[in-house]
Design an enzyme around this catalytic site. Structure first.
Site, PDB file in Angstrom:
ATOM      1  CG  ASP A  51      -2.159   0.528   0.842  1.00 54.00           C
ATOM      2  OD1 ASP A  51      -2.682   0.853  -0.132  1.00 54.00           O
ATOM      3  OD2 ASP A  51      -2.794   1.290   1.529  1.00 54.00           O
ATOM      4  CD  GLU A  91      -2.966   7.528   3.853  1.00 50.45           C
ATOM      5  OE1 GLU A  91      -3.870   9.001   4.271  1.00 50.45           O
ATOM      6  OE2 GLU A  91      -2.769   6.735   2.058  1.00 50.45           O
ATOM      7  CD  GLU A 143      -9.436   8.152  -0.295  1.00 50.46           C
ATOM      8  OE1 GLU A 143      -8.599   7.226  -0.028  1.00 50.46           O
ATOM      9  OE2 GLU A 143      -8.428   9.536   0.006  1.00 50.46           O
ATOM     10  CD  GLU A 213      -9.271  -0.427  -3.171  1.00 53.62           C
ATOM     11  OE1 GLU A 213      -8.969  -1.328  -2.210  1.00 53.62           O
ATOM     12  OE2 GLU A 213      -9.167   0.589  -3.722  1.00 53.62           O
TER      13      GLU A 213
END
Ligand SMILES: Cc1ncc(CO)c(N)n1
Length: 224
Positions: A51, A91, A143, A213
């Site tokens: 990620d 982040e 998101e 995803e």
């Protein structure tokens, strides 16, 4: 509408129509195992390092959305999307700290196939011909999958291991949820004024993200 007080938005209709796929993305065995406390920590570390690569690619994706948004001149959208740009810096630092905590060396991670596929998809959005409506739809659902997946891990009844709560809070917090809802309102407003073919291609973008995803969670849990 006939006064029921419920607004029939495009995004709500898609969520309903593609519910099964949406649930496969947001209640994947990998994130459900975090909530159940049964998560395989080597899979978690794989997810973390993959990620990080994804989020680095996501920076230019968000920048391209900000650019499209500015060009079409909506000041209130711009402020919301700029908030997303601003938080991505934090982040990246978070990923680095988290990697240190778990003994993951981010400098030596190669992207796995599903991640590469997702990154190529993100890269395609920098092209000028991609409309703001399609781009912002894609952004919103990317998101939202994380918000819903990790939000579930901190909902009542969770057995999430304490050392994973920070991760779940990052995307599962009420603030992140509000941010996703702001994006959703932008999407619905854009689509309400868009021609049918533009709505159709935004819907295809929506389902494509769900597939990507699911692939990303699969890759994290089984290295495919
Ligand atoms: C794969 C993936 N999807 C969504 C998000 C949310 O930002 C993320 N960090 N990674």
């Amino acid at each position: 509408m006939d006064g029921g007080g419920v607004e029939a938005t495009t995004t709500a209709a898609w969520m309903e129509k593609h519910r099964e796929m949406y649930e496969r993305a947001t209640r994947h065995p990998f994130t459900v195992s975090i909530r159940d406390g049964a998560v395989d920590l080597s899979a978690f570390k794989r997810w973390l390092s993959q990620d990080y690569i994804f989020v680095r690619e996501f920076v230019s994706f968000i920048a391209s959305i900000l650019f499209k948004c500015c060009k079409q001149g909506d000041g209130s959208d711009m402020e919301i999307i700029l908030g997303g740009v601003a938080s991505i810096s934090d982040e990246l630092s978070w990923f680095k700290n988290e990697a240190t905590k778990w003994g993951v060396d981010l400098a030596n991670v190669s992207p796995l196939e599903s991640n590469l596929e997702y990154c190529r998809f993100l890269q395609s959005f920098t092209e000028q011909e991609i409309s703001y409506a399609l781009a912002v739809t894609t952004f919103w659902i990317i998101e939202t999958v994380y918000q819903d997946s990790f939000g579930f891990c901190i909902e009542e009844g969770n057995k999430t291991p304490p050392e994973l709560l920070g991760t779940c809070q990052r995307w599962g917090s009420p603030e992140f949820k509000q941010y996703c809802e702001s994006l959703q309102r932008i999407v619905d407003r854009c689509l309400a004024n868009a021609p049918a073919d533009a709505v159709k291609s935004a819907e295809e973008g929506f389902t494509r993200v769900l597939e990507l995803e699911i692939g990303f969670w699969e890759m994290s849990s089984s290295q495919s």
